[in-house]
Design a protein around this motif. Sequence first.
Motif, PDB file in Angstrom:
ATOM      1  N   ARG A   7       0.837  -1.212   0.000  1.00 24.91           N
ATOM      2  CA  ARG A   7       0.000   0.000   0.000  1.00 24.91           C
ATOM      3  C   ARG A   7       0.871   1.262   0.000  1.00 24.91           C
ATOM      4  NH1 ARG A   7      -4.775  -0.541   4.187  1.00 24.91           N
ATOM      5  NH2 ARG A   7      -5.579   1.196   2.941  1.00 24.91           N
ATOM      6  N   ILE A   8       1.996   1.213   0.720  1.00 27.06           N
ATOM      7  CA  ILE A   8       2.931   2.356   0.690  1.00 27.06           C
ATOM      8  C   ILE A   8       3.535   2.496  -0.706  1.00 27.06           C
ATOM      9  CG2 ILE A   8       5.210   3.088   1.514  1.00 27.06           C
ATOM     10  CD1 ILE A   8       4.335   2.338   4.330  1.00 27.06           C
ATOM     11  N   VAL A   9       3.945   1.371  -1.307  1.00 32.03           N
ATOM     12  CA  VAL A   9       4.511   1.402  -2.668  1.00 32.03           C
ATOM     13  C   VAL A   9       3.498   2.014  -3.638  1.00 32.03           C
ATOM     14  CG1 VAL A   9       5.166  -0.080  -4.608  1.00 32.03           C
ATOM     15  CG2 VAL A   9       6.158  -0.489  -2.342  1.00 32.03           C
ATOM     16  N   THR A  16       7.378   9.045   3.643  1.00 25.72           N
ATOM     17  CA  THR A  16       8.391  10.001   3.176  1.00 25.72           C
ATOM     18  C   THR A  16       9.351   9.244   2.274  1.00 25.72           C
ATOM     19  OG1 THR A  16       8.152  11.231   5.231  1.00 25.72           O
ATOM     20  CG2 THR A  16      10.111  11.698   3.894  1.00 25.72           C
ATOM     21  N   LYS A  17       9.041   9.269   0.978  1.00 22.74           N
ATOM     22  CA  LYS A  17       9.860   8.517   0.023  1.00 22.74           C
ATOM     23  C   LYS A  17      11.150   9.263  -0.258  1.00 22.74           C
ATOM     24  CE  LYS A  17       6.115   5.932  -2.085  1.00 22.74           C
ATOM     25  NZ  LYS A  17       5.065   5.887  -3.089  1.00 22.74           N
ATOM     26  N   VAL A  18      12.238   8.525  -0.314  1.00 18.02           N
ATOM     27  CA  VAL A  18      13.540   9.140  -0.589  1.00 18.02           C
ATOM     28  C   VAL A  18      14.095   8.689  -1.936  1.00 18.02           C
ATOM     29  CG1 VAL A  18      14.030   9.437   1.861  1.00 18.02           C
ATOM     30  CG2 VAL A  18      14.868   7.397   0.698  1.00 18.02           C
ATOM     31  N   TYR A  19      13.498   7.641  -2.516  1.00 23.35           N
ATOM     32  CA  TYR A  19      13.978   7.137  -3.807  1.00 23.35           C
ATOM     33  C   TYR A  19      12.917   6.198  -4.374  1.00 23.35           C
ATOM     34  CZ  TYR A  19      16.561   4.754  -7.420  1.00 23.35           C
ATOM     35  OH  TYR A  19      16.944   4.263  -8.633  1.00 23.35           O
ATOM     36  N   GLU A  20      12.742   6.194  -5.677  1.00 20.40           N
ATOM     37  CA  GLU A  20      11.949   5.135  -6.315  1.00 20.40           C
ATOM     38  C   GLU A  20      12.384   4.949  -7.752  1.00 20.40           C
ATOM     39  OE1 GLU A  20       7.669   5.809  -6.445  1.00 20.40           O
ATOM     40  OE2 GLU A  20       8.010   7.921  -5.998  1.00 20.40           O
ATOM     41  N   GLU A  28      11.474   6.669   4.567  1.00 21.31           N
ATOM     42  CA  GLU A  28      11.906   6.799   5.961  1.00 21.31           C
ATOM     43  C   GLU A  28      11.070   5.871   6.843  1.00 21.31           C
ATOM     44  OE1 GLU A  28      14.434   8.622   6.876  1.00 21.31           O
ATOM     45  OE2 GLU A  28      14.704  10.010   5.196  1.00 21.31           O
ATOM     46  N   ASP A  29      11.748   5.164   7.770  1.00 24.41           N
ATOM     47  CA  ASP A  29      11.025   4.343   8.740  1.00 24.41           C
ATOM     48  C   ASP A  29      10.208   5.259   9.669  1.00 24.41           C
ATOM     49  OD1 ASP A  29      11.526   1.212   9.947  1.00 24.41           O
ATOM     50  OD2 ASP A  29      10.585   2.670  11.280  1.00 24.41           O
ATOM     51  N   ILE A  30       9.002   4.822  10.000  1.00 22.46           N
ATOM     52  CA  ILE A  30       8.107   5.656  10.812  1.00 22.46           C
ATOM     53  C   ILE A  30       8.588   5.741  12.264  1.00 22.46           C
ATOM     54  CG2 ILE A  30       6.433   3.883  11.575  1.00 22.46           C
ATOM     55  CD1 ILE A  30       4.215   5.866  10.656  1.00 22.46           C
ATOM     56  N   HIS A  31       9.365   4.772  12.727  1.00 18.06           N
ATOM     57  CA  HIS A  31       9.942   4.778  14.080  1.00 18.06           C
ATOM     58  C   HIS A  31      11.452   4.609  13.968  1.00 18.06           C
ATOM     59  CE1 HIS A  31       5.770   3.357  15.431  1.00 18.06           C
ATOM     60  NE2 HIS A  31       5.934   4.564  15.917  1.00 18.06           N
ATOM     61  N   PRO A  32      12.156   5.685  13.587  1.00 16.86           N
ATOM     62  CA  PRO A  32      13.588   5.544  13.302  1.00 16.86           C
ATOM     63  C   PRO A  32      14.393   5.117  14.526  1.00 16.86           C
ATOM     64  CG  PRO A  32      12.918   7.863  13.298  1.00 16.86           C
ATOM     65  CD  PRO A  32      11.668   7.055  13.380  1.00 16.86           C
ATOM     66  N   GLN A  33      15.299   4.180  14.320  1.00 18.26           N
ATOM     67  CA  GLN A  33      16.160   3.655  15.386  1.00 18.26           C
ATOM     68  C   GLN A  33      17.563   4.259  15.328  1.00 18.26           C
ATOM     69  OE1 GLN A  33      14.796   1.654  17.736  1.00 18.26           O
ATOM     70  NE2 GLN A  33      12.896   2.045  16.608  1.00 18.26           N
ATOM     71  N   VAL A  38      16.209   4.154   6.916  1.00 19.59           N
ATOM     72  CA  VAL A  38      15.452   4.089   5.667  1.00 19.59           C
ATOM     73  C   VAL A  38      15.137   2.618   5.394  1.00 19.59           C
ATOM     74  CG1 VAL A  38      15.675   4.432   3.154  1.00 19.59           C
ATOM     75  CG2 VAL A  38      16.459   6.212   4.745  1.00 19.59           C
ATOM     76  N   LEU A  39      13.991   2.371   4.777  1.00 21.20           N
ATOM     77  CA  LEU A  39      13.619   1.023   4.342  1.00 21.20           C
ATOM     78  C   LEU A  39      13.634   0.989   2.824  1.00 21.20           C
ATOM     79  CD1 LEU A  39      10.552   0.519   6.721  1.00 21.20           C
ATOM     80  CD2 LEU A  39      12.899  -0.290   7.080  1.00 21.20           C
ATOM     81  N   VAL A  40      14.346   0.012   2.261  1.00 18.34           N
ATOM     82  CA  VAL A  40      14.354  -0.203   0.809  1.00 18.34           C
ATOM     83  C   VAL A  40      13.503  -1.438   0.544  1.00 18.34           C
ATOM     84  CG1 VAL A  40      15.754  -0.606  -1.235  1.00 18.34           C
ATOM     85  CG2 VAL A  40      16.684   0.771   0.643  1.00 18.34           C
ATOM     86  N   VAL A  41      12.447  -1.278  -0.225  1.00 16.49           N
ATOM     87  CA  VAL A  41      11.518  -2.385  -0.471  1.00 16.49           C
ATOM     88  C   VAL A  41      11.338  -2.597  -1.973  1.00 16.49           C
ATOM     89  CG1 VAL A  41      10.310  -1.665   1.648  1.00 16.49           C
ATOM     90  CG2 VAL A  41       9.289  -1.179  -0.566  1.00 16.49           C
ATOM     91  N   PRO A  42      11.140  -3.855  -2.364  1.00 14.31           N
ATOM     92  CA  PRO A  42      10.813  -4.094  -3.777  1.00 14.31           C
ATOM     93  C   PRO A  42       9.369  -3.684  -4.063  1.00 14.31           C
ATOM     94  CG  PRO A  42      10.766  -6.169  -2.555  1.00 14.31           C
ATOM     95  CD  PRO A  42      11.202  -5.090  -1.582  1.00 14.31           C
TER      96      PRO A  42
END
Length: 113
Positions: A7-9, A16-20, A28-33, A38-42
Amino acid sequence: MSCLFCRIVAGDIPSTKVYEDDDVVAFEDIHPQAPMHVLVVPRAHVATVNDLGADHDRLVGVMVRRAAAIARERGYDSRGFRTVFNCNADAGQTVFHLHLHVLGGRPLAWPPG
Ligand code: 5GP
Ligand code: ZN
């Protein structure tokens, strides 16, 4: 479509997309550690690392190289950063759409918790 990251894709849930590109989306991860998390997803749905086949080899390379590019853009390449795929319960996977965590900007403990 029930998968959160599908759904985010698709843009149905804001992020907050940083690349596609045609293969991956990074946001950006919603709960940054860490200062960088950042999360990179297919774009395509793959549940876990266990579900990767030989036909995904190029995609995994794209994901890892994109993680390095994002870290480099933020100036974390030489000081260091971490890339993590959590898989299933013992690793604490909570979203079952493959994602590569990209963490940096502070010293990261090893071994992980
Ligand atoms: P996992 O524990 O499955 O490896 O990581 C899932 C990650 O997704 C967590 O770091 C969590 O903070 C992040 N996350 C969960 N829901 C959302 C969301 O709706 N938006 C964003 N940007 N990140 C999310
Ligand atoms: Zn999905």
